[in-house]
Design an enzyme around this catalytic site. Structure first.
Site, PDB file in Angstrom:
ATOM      1  CE  LYS A 236      -3.687  -2.468   2.471  1.00 31.56           C
ATOM      2  NZ  LYS A 236      -4.628  -2.451   3.632  1.00 31.56           N
TER       3      LYS A 236
ATOM      4  CE1 TYR B  61      -9.146  -3.623   0.872  1.00 29.96           C
ATOM      5  CE2 TYR B  61      -8.372  -1.594  -0.124  1.00 29.96           C
ATOM      6  CZ  TYR B  61      -8.136  -2.733   0.635  1.00 29.96           C
ATOM      7  OH  TYR B  61      -6.871  -2.979   1.136  1.00 29.96           O
TER       8      TYR B  61
ATOM      9  CG  ASN C 217      -3.406  -2.686   7.065  1.00 23.43           C
ATOM     10  OD1 ASN C 217      -3.278  -2.265   5.921  1.00 23.43           O
ATOM     11  ND2 ASN C 217      -4.469  -3.350   7.468  1.00 23.43           N
TER      12      ASN C 217
HETATM   13  P1  RTP Z   1      -6.665  -6.064   3.303  1.00 28.48           P
HETATM   14  O1  RTP Z   1      -7.988  -6.427   2.658  1.00 28.48           O
HETATM   15  O2  RTP Z   1      -6.265  -4.635   3.046  1.00 28.48           O
HETATM   16  O3  RTP Z   1      -5.604  -7.058   2.982  1.00 28.48           O
HETATM   17  O4  RTP Z   1      -6.820  -6.152   4.901  1.00 28.48           O
HETATM   18  P2  RTP Z   1      -7.534  -7.291   5.734  1.00 28.48           P
HETATM   19  O5  RTP Z   1      -8.063  -8.358   4.831  1.00 28.48           O
HETATM   20  O6  RTP Z   1      -6.600  -7.705   6.815  1.00 28.48           O
HETATM   21  O7  RTP Z   1      -8.724  -6.479   6.395  1.00 28.48           O
HETATM   22  P3  RTP Z   1     -10.176  -6.163   5.805  1.00 28.48           P
HETATM   23  O8  RTP Z   1     -11.175  -6.535   6.837  1.00 28.48           O
HETATM   24  O9  RTP Z   1     -10.342  -6.717   4.432  1.00 28.48           O
HETATM   25  O10 RTP Z   1     -10.160  -4.569   5.733  1.00 28.48           O
HETATM   26  C1  RTP Z   1      -9.622  -3.900   4.609  1.00 28.48           C
HETATM   27  C2  RTP Z   1      -8.821  -2.712   5.074  1.00 28.48           C
HETATM   28  O11 RTP Z   1      -9.676  -1.743   5.610  1.00 28.48           O
HETATM   29  C3  RTP Z   1      -9.037  -1.052   6.663  1.00 28.48           C
HETATM   30  N1  RTP Z   1      -9.845  -1.147   7.868  1.00 28.48           N
HETATM   31  N2  RTP Z   1     -10.036  -0.142   8.664  1.00 28.48           N
HETATM   32  N3  RTP Z   1     -10.929   1.514  10.765  1.00 28.48           N
HETATM   33  C4  RTP Z   1     -11.245   0.244  10.762  1.00 28.48           C
HETATM   34  O12 RTP Z   1     -11.895  -0.256  11.646  1.00 28.48           O
HETATM   35  C5  RTP Z   1     -10.817  -0.581   9.664  1.00 28.48           C
HETATM   36  N4  RTP Z   1     -11.100  -1.857   9.465  1.00 28.48           N
HETATM   37  C6  RTP Z   1     -10.478  -2.216   8.332  1.00 28.48           C
HETATM   38  C7  RTP Z   1      -7.703  -1.705   6.913  1.00 28.48           C
HETATM   39  O13 RTP Z   1      -6.680  -0.892   6.345  1.00 28.48           O
HETATM   40  C8  RTP Z   1      -7.824  -3.023   6.185  1.00 28.48           C
HETATM   41  O14 RTP Z   1      -6.574  -3.446   5.686  1.00 28.48           O
HETATM   42 MG    MG Z   2      -9.274  -7.965   3.158  1.00 34.03          MG
END
Ligand code: RTP
Ligand code: MG
Length: 148
Positions: free
Chosen positions: A9, A49, A112
Protein backbone atom coordinates in the site's frame (compact mmCIF):
# COMPACT_ATOMS: atom_id res chain seq x y z
CA UNK A 1 -0.46 -23.69 -9.40
CA UNK A 2 -2.00 -21.52 -6.68
CA UNK A 3 -1.59 -17.76 -6.99
CA UNK A 4 -2.37 -14.80 -4.76
CA UNK A 5 -2.68 -11.07 -5.27
CA UNK A 6 -0.86 -8.69 -2.95
CA UNK A 7 -0.34 -4.96 -2.94
CA UNK A 8 2.20 -2.92 -0.99
CA UNK A 9 0.00 0.00 0.00
CA UNK A 10 1.08 3.66 -0.35
CA UNK A 11 2.42 3.74 3.23
CA UNK A 12 4.73 0.80 2.50
CA UNK A 13 6.07 2.55 -0.60
CA UNK A 14 6.48 5.91 1.19
CA UNK A 15 8.34 4.25 4.05
CA UNK A 16 10.81 2.49 1.77
CA UNK A 17 9.66 -1.02 2.66
CA UNK A 18 9.17 -2.35 -0.88
CA UNK A 19 12.48 -4.24 -0.96
CA UNK A 20 12.00 -5.67 2.54
CA UNK A 21 8.53 -6.95 1.72
CA UNK A 22 9.52 -8.47 -1.65
CA UNK A 23 12.53 -10.06 0.07
CA UNK A 24 10.35 -11.88 2.58
CA UNK A 25 8.21 -13.61 -0.04
CA UNK A 26 11.24 -14.39 -2.21
CA UNK A 27 13.15 -15.82 0.76
CA UNK A 28 10.13 -17.89 1.76
CA UNK A 29 10.30 -19.58 -1.64
CA UNK A 30 7.27 -18.22 -3.45
CA UNK A 31 7.58 -17.23 -7.10
CA UNK A 32 6.94 -13.70 -8.30
CA UNK A 33 4.84 -13.81 -11.48
CA UNK A 34 3.56 -10.22 -11.71
CA UNK A 35 4.83 -6.85 -10.44
CA UNK A 36 4.02 -3.22 -11.16
CA UNK A 37 4.24 0.18 -9.49
CA UNK A 38 1.10 2.15 -10.15
CA UNK A 39 -1.16 4.97 -9.12
CA UNK A 40 -4.57 3.44 -8.45
CA UNK A 41 -7.73 5.03 -9.83
CA UNK A 42 -10.69 5.62 -7.54
CA UNK A 43 -12.68 3.23 -9.72
CA UNK A 44 -10.18 0.37 -9.29
CA UNK A 45 -9.85 1.00 -5.53
CA UNK A 46 -13.62 0.91 -5.10
CA UNK A 47 -13.91 -2.31 -7.11
CA UNK A 48 -11.07 -3.91 -5.17
CA UNK A 49 -12.64 -3.13 -1.79
CA UNK A 50 -16.23 -3.63 -2.99
CA UNK A 51 -17.08 -5.98 -0.06
CA UNK A 52 -16.42 -3.08 2.31
CA UNK A 53 -18.53 -0.55 0.39
CA UNK A 54 -21.06 -0.09 3.22
CA UNK A 55 -18.48 0.09 6.02
CA UNK A 56 -17.80 3.47 7.68
CA UNK A 57 -14.08 3.27 6.87
CA UNK A 58 -14.67 2.73 3.13
CA UNK A 59 -14.27 6.36 1.90
CA UNK A 60 -11.08 6.83 3.93
CA UNK A 61 -9.73 3.49 2.73
CA UNK A 62 -10.27 4.40 -0.92
CA UNK A 63 -8.75 7.83 -0.39
CA UNK A 64 -5.68 6.28 1.22
CA UNK A 65 -5.19 3.57 -1.42
CA UNK A 66 -5.34 6.21 -4.18
CA UNK A 67 -3.10 8.69 -2.33
CA UNK A 68 0.23 7.61 -3.80
CA UNK A 69 1.96 4.87 -5.74
CA UNK A 70 1.32 1.27 -4.76
CA UNK A 71 3.09 -1.96 -5.75
CA UNK A 72 0.71 -4.56 -7.17
CA UNK A 73 1.99 -8.11 -7.37
CA UNK A 74 1.08 -11.72 -7.96
CA UNK A 75 2.91 -14.55 -6.22
CA UNK A 76 2.69 -18.25 -6.95
CA UNK A 77 3.29 -21.40 -4.91
CA UNK A 78 1.64 -24.24 -3.01
CA UNK A 79 -0.60 -22.78 -0.30
CA UNK A 80 0.49 -19.23 -1.13
CA UNK A 81 -2.87 -17.58 -0.35
CA UNK A 82 -3.08 -18.68 3.30
CA UNK A 83 0.68 -18.57 3.88
CA UNK A 84 0.97 -14.99 2.61
CA UNK A 85 -1.89 -13.93 4.90
CA UNK A 86 0.05 -15.44 7.82
CA UNK A 87 3.21 -13.62 6.78
CA UNK A 88 1.22 -10.36 6.52
CA UNK A 89 -0.36 -10.72 9.97
CA UNK A 90 -3.57 -9.48 11.58
CA UNK A 91 -5.44 -6.50 10.11
CA UNK A 92 -4.62 -4.32 13.12
CA UNK A 93 -0.80 -4.10 13.29
CA UNK A 94 -0.94 -3.68 17.08
CA UNK A 95 -2.46 -7.17 17.30
CA UNK A 96 -0.27 -8.67 14.58
CA UNK A 97 2.42 -11.06 15.80
CA UNK A 98 6.04 -9.96 15.69
CA UNK A 99 7.63 -11.67 12.71
CA UNK A 100 4.73 -10.71 10.45
CA UNK A 101 4.97 -7.71 8.14
CA UNK A 102 2.27 -5.74 9.95
CA UNK A 103 3.57 -6.88 13.35
CA UNK A 104 7.11 -5.77 12.58
CA UNK A 105 6.44 -2.47 10.81
CA UNK A 106 3.00 -1.06 11.61
CA UNK A 107 0.97 0.55 14.39
CA UNK A 108 -2.24 1.73 12.67
CA UNK A 109 -5.14 -0.28 11.21
CA UNK A 110 -5.57 2.34 8.50
CA UNK A 111 -1.87 2.16 7.57
CA UNK A 112 -1.20 -1.56 7.59
CA UNK A 113 1.29 -1.62 4.71
CA UNK A 114 0.11 -4.50 2.57
CA UNK A 115 -2.95 -6.23 1.20
CA UNK A 116 -3.22 -9.95 0.57
CA UNK A 117 -6.12 -11.91 -0.95
CA UNK A 118 -8.10 -13.69 1.79
CA UNK A 119 -9.11 -16.85 -0.14
CA UNK A 120 -8.36 -18.68 -3.39
CA UNK A 121 -11.56 -17.39 -5.07
CA UNK A 122 -10.82 -13.82 -3.92
CA UNK A 123 -7.30 -14.17 -5.32
CA UNK A 124 -8.66 -15.18 -8.72
CA UNK A 125 -11.02 -12.20 -8.77
CA UNK A 126 -8.33 -9.75 -7.66
CA UNK A 127 -5.66 -11.03 -10.08
CA UNK A 128 -8.11 -10.57 -12.96
CA UNK A 129 -9.02 -7.10 -11.69
CA UNK A 130 -5.44 -5.84 -11.36
CA UNK A 131 -3.48 -7.66 -14.09
CA UNK A 132 -3.95 -8.54 -17.73
CA UNK A 133 -2.83 -12.05 -18.72
CA UNK A 134 0.12 -10.57 -20.71
CA UNK A 135 1.44 -8.99 -17.53
CA UNK A 136 1.74 -12.34 -15.75
CA UNK A 137 4.86 -14.39 -16.40
CA UNK A 138 4.79 -18.15 -15.94
CA UNK A 139 8.22 -19.48 -15.07
CA UNK A 140 9.84 -22.02 -12.84
CA UNK A 141 12.84 -20.85 -10.84
CA UNK A 142 15.58 -23.46 -10.70
CA UNK A 143 15.86 -22.87 -6.93
CA UNK A 144 12.40 -24.38 -6.39
CA UNK A 145 13.84 -27.82 -7.01
CA UNK A 146 15.79 -27.41 -3.75
CA UNK A 147 12.70 -26.41 -1.78
CA UNK A 148 10.15 -29.06 -2.66
P1 RTP B 1 -6.66 -6.06 3.30
O1 RTP B 1 -7.99 -6.43 2.66
O2 RTP B 1 -6.26 -4.64 3.05
O3 RTP B 1 -5.60 -7.06 2.98
O4 RTP B 1 -6.82 -6.15 4.90
P2 RTP B 1 -7.53 -7.29 5.73
O5 RTP B 1 -8.06 -8.36 4.83
O6 RTP B 1 -6.60 -7.70 6.82
O7 RTP B 1 -8.72 -6.48 6.40
P3 RTP B 1 -10.18 -6.16 5.80
O8 RTP B 1 -11.18 -6.54 6.84
O9 RTP B 1 -10.34 -6.72 4.43
O10 RTP B 1 -10.16 -4.57 5.73
C1 RTP B 1 -9.62 -3.90 4.61
C2 RTP B 1 -8.82 -2.71 5.07
O11 RTP B 1 -9.68 -1.74 5.61
C3 RTP B 1 -9.04 -1.05 6.66
N1 RTP B 1 -9.84 -1.15 7.87
N2 RTP B 1 -10.04 -0.14 8.66
N3 RTP B 1 -10.93 1.51 10.77
C4 RTP B 1 -11.25 0.24 10.76
O12 RTP B 1 -11.89 -0.26 11.65
C5 RTP B 1 -10.82 -0.58 9.66
N4 RTP B 1 -11.10 -1.86 9.47
C6 RTP B 1 -10.48 -2.22 8.33
C7 RTP B 1 -7.70 -1.71 6.91
O13 RTP B 1 -6.68 -0.89 6.35
C8 RTP B 1 -7.82 -3.02 6.19
O14 RTP B 1 -6.57 -3.45 5.69
MG1 MG C 1 -9.27 -7.97 3.16
Amino acid sequence: MERTFMAIKPDGVQRGLVGEILRRFEAKGFTLVGLKLMHVSKELAEKHYDVHRERPFFPGLVEFITSGPLVAMVWEGDGVVASARKMIGATNPLSAEPGTIRGDFGISIGRNLIHGSDAIETAQREIALWFSSEELVSWQPAAVAWLV
